[in-house]
Design an enzyme around this catalytic site. Structure first.
Site, PDB file in Angstrom:
ATOM      1  CG  PHE A  31       5.902  -3.292   2.765  1.00 10.74           C
ATOM      2  CD1 PHE A  31       5.504  -3.730   1.518  1.00 10.74           C
ATOM      3  CD2 PHE A  31       7.080  -2.554   2.850  1.00 10.74           C
ATOM      4  CE1 PHE A  31       6.249  -3.444   0.387  1.00 10.74           C
ATOM      5  CE2 PHE A  31       7.837  -2.269   1.723  1.00 10.74           C
ATOM      6  CZ  PHE A  31       7.418  -2.711   0.492  1.00 10.74           C
ATOM      7  CE  LYS A  32       4.455  -0.922  -2.613  1.00  8.67           C
ATOM      8  NZ  LYS A  32       4.128  -2.352  -2.527  1.00  8.67           N
TER       9      LYS A  32
END
Ligand SMILES: *Cc1c(COP(=O)(O)O)cnc(C)c1O
Length: 479
Positions: free
Chosen positions: A119-120
């Site tokens: 998700f970064k």
């Protein structure tokens, strides 16, 4: 919109000025001077927007020192289906963060379809484009220095590769990342990306970064920058997908939803808190930790007791192996009524390795609607197996932390069954192959284009854990 520090002793400054820096001069974290309020009419106008238009609607309220046309162009360039194309079968990449229905009122919100499968990428890709834009405007350059044990470093490199004015020096512990993570980072051949494999453990690499950053002369001369998790630009980008997820599973603005968030540094769930403060109808934010359960302890007791490296466990959800949640101070600032002096008092003990207790604020804490829970390795393995058996969906270990804690919360008899629950999927199983093999006895499917990533040529330097060595390297490459 101006930004102020959680410790109340730094001047208010604009978005572009905090973008390239880290902590505020007084040691605090930046937050907007107030949260823009989105009304019911705003929510109706936003419902049905695509991800890019939704992102512009929200971010333009928080970023007003970049001309709107330029901000729109940066957002449009970032949130494209080609960038977030590693979708599951049946998902539409145009959604950027599509949902996956597990059963009635239980969904995954897929945040890991970007280039590094975690998700970064949601925030880091935007940061890369914002950095390039702001540096160019100011005719400046930066040398980003960081240490990684996996997810952050690769997301930063994929976001900054080929960007004008930016060089990335990413330190990682030599031969201690997974083969896949190593290949992801080291196969990048871009001239502005430098992978440095440090002969030591992650903490050795981290110490080198800290030593360089503490050398203020060197830092200024070589324009050392960071993209760590306290960067406001990362938090603000993450606010958008809470809205996207909400609209995906509701029909009208009277409905509320729950989000379960696998948490470490409190960056992801901090964005959820901010979404709620801006007016998103959130019922509960479910904070899920692994065995490193400092945040779970806080939300259950009002005691915040960060732990040192020696008491931080290595787990099968390694990106959450954090015992000092660097973004937590942002929430506490709101909790104490935005009183910088109070935050200074609380963190005077945290900064010395101590703890604090806010028993007197437990009623206010309840108003913010957090619940929490933690999971063990056995819980994760079981959750991965049950999710495969019941829904034929393979999830990674971090998402399993989130789902396990979400299911426990859903099983409470008083919980309203009409409220949809969205579990944030923070990584794809392919990224943590070994753990999936342990859980399921089979290798998770990989996006086809990544199948032979381990065989690609790799570019990296092996270096002793020496501050002088990394400084010399930066000096040489900056010429
Ligand atoms: C970074 C990360 C987390 C934790 O997010 P925070 O913002 O630090 O709370 C969870 N899962 C994965 C896969 C991550 O990479």
């Amino acid at each position: 919109m101006k930004y102020i520090s959680t410790r109340g002793q730094s001047p208010a400054i604009g978005f572009s000025d905090i973008l390239l820096g880290g902590l505020a001069p007084d040691g605090g974290l930046y937050l907007p001077v107030h949260y823009p309020q989105l009304s019911d009419a705003d929510l109706s106008a936003m419902r049905g927007l695509n991800y890019r238009d939704l992102a512009f609607y929200i971010l333009s309220r928080l970023i007003d020192d970049i001309p709107a046309v330029d901000l729109k162009a940066i957002i449009d360039k970032t949130y494209r289906a080609e960038v977030y194309g590693f979708t599951r079968a049946g998902q539409n990449a145009e959604d950027i963060t599509p949902t996956l229905k597990l059963e009635h009122n239980l969904y995954l919100l897929s945040l890991s379809n970007g280039p590094t499968l975690a998700f970064k990428d949601m925030a880091m890709q935007l940061l890369g484009n914002l950095f390039e834009y702001v540096l160019k405007k100011r005719n400046e350059t930066t040398n980003i220095l960081g240490a990684t044990s996996g997810d952050t470093g690769s997301a930063a490199e994929y976001a900054m590769r080929g960007k004008e004015g930016v060089r990335v020096f990413m330190l990682s512990p030599y031969q201690k990342m997974s083969r896949f993570q190593t290949a992801q980072m080291f196969s990048l051949q871009d001239d502005n990306i430098f992978n440095i494999a440090v002969k030591g453990v992650f903490d050795d690499a981290q110490d080198m970064v800290k030593a360089v950053s503490n050398d203020s002369l060197f830092k200024a001369k070589y324009k050392i920058g960071a993209v760590n998790s306290i960067n406001w630009g990362r938090i603000v980008a993450q606010v958008v997908y809470y809205f996207k997820g909400y609209f995906a599973v509701t029909q009208n603005n009277a409905q509320k939803v729950d989000f379960a968030v696998p948490s470490g540094n409190f960056g992801n769930v901090c964005a959820g808190h901010i979404a709620r403060m801006m007016g998103l109808p959130i019922n509960k934010l479910v904070v899920a930790t692994n065995e490193n359960d400092v945040l779970d302890e806080f939300f259950k007791t009002g005691i915040y007791r960060p732990r040192g490296a020696a008491n931080t466990y290595q787990t099968s959800s390694p990106s959450m192996d954090i015992s000092k949640a660097s973004n937590f101070e942002r929430f506490v600032y709101d909790l104490v009524g935005r009183d910088g002096a109070k935050v200074r008092e609380l963190w005077s003990s945290v900064d010395k390795g101590g703890a604090f207790e806010i028993k007197e604020l437990l009623p206010q804490l309840a108003d913010y609607g957090f619940v929490s829970g933690s999971s063990s390795h056995a819980n994760r393995m079981q959750t991965i197996r049950e999710t495969k058996a019941k829904y034929n969906v393979v999830i990674d270990t971090h998402t399993a932390d989130g789902l396990k804690v979400a299911l426990h919360y859903l099983s409470q008899p008083q919980r309203n069954k009409d409220i949809p629950m969205l579990v944030l999927e923070t990584a794809q199983p392919a990224k943590f192959e070994d753990a999936i093999v342990v859980a399921l006895g089979q290798v998770p499917e990989r996006p086809a284009s990544l199948n032979n990533i381990e065989d690609l040529p790799q570019k990296f330097e092996v270096m002793d854990a020496s501050v002088d060595a990394i400084k010399d390297f930066i000096v040489t490459k900056s010429q």
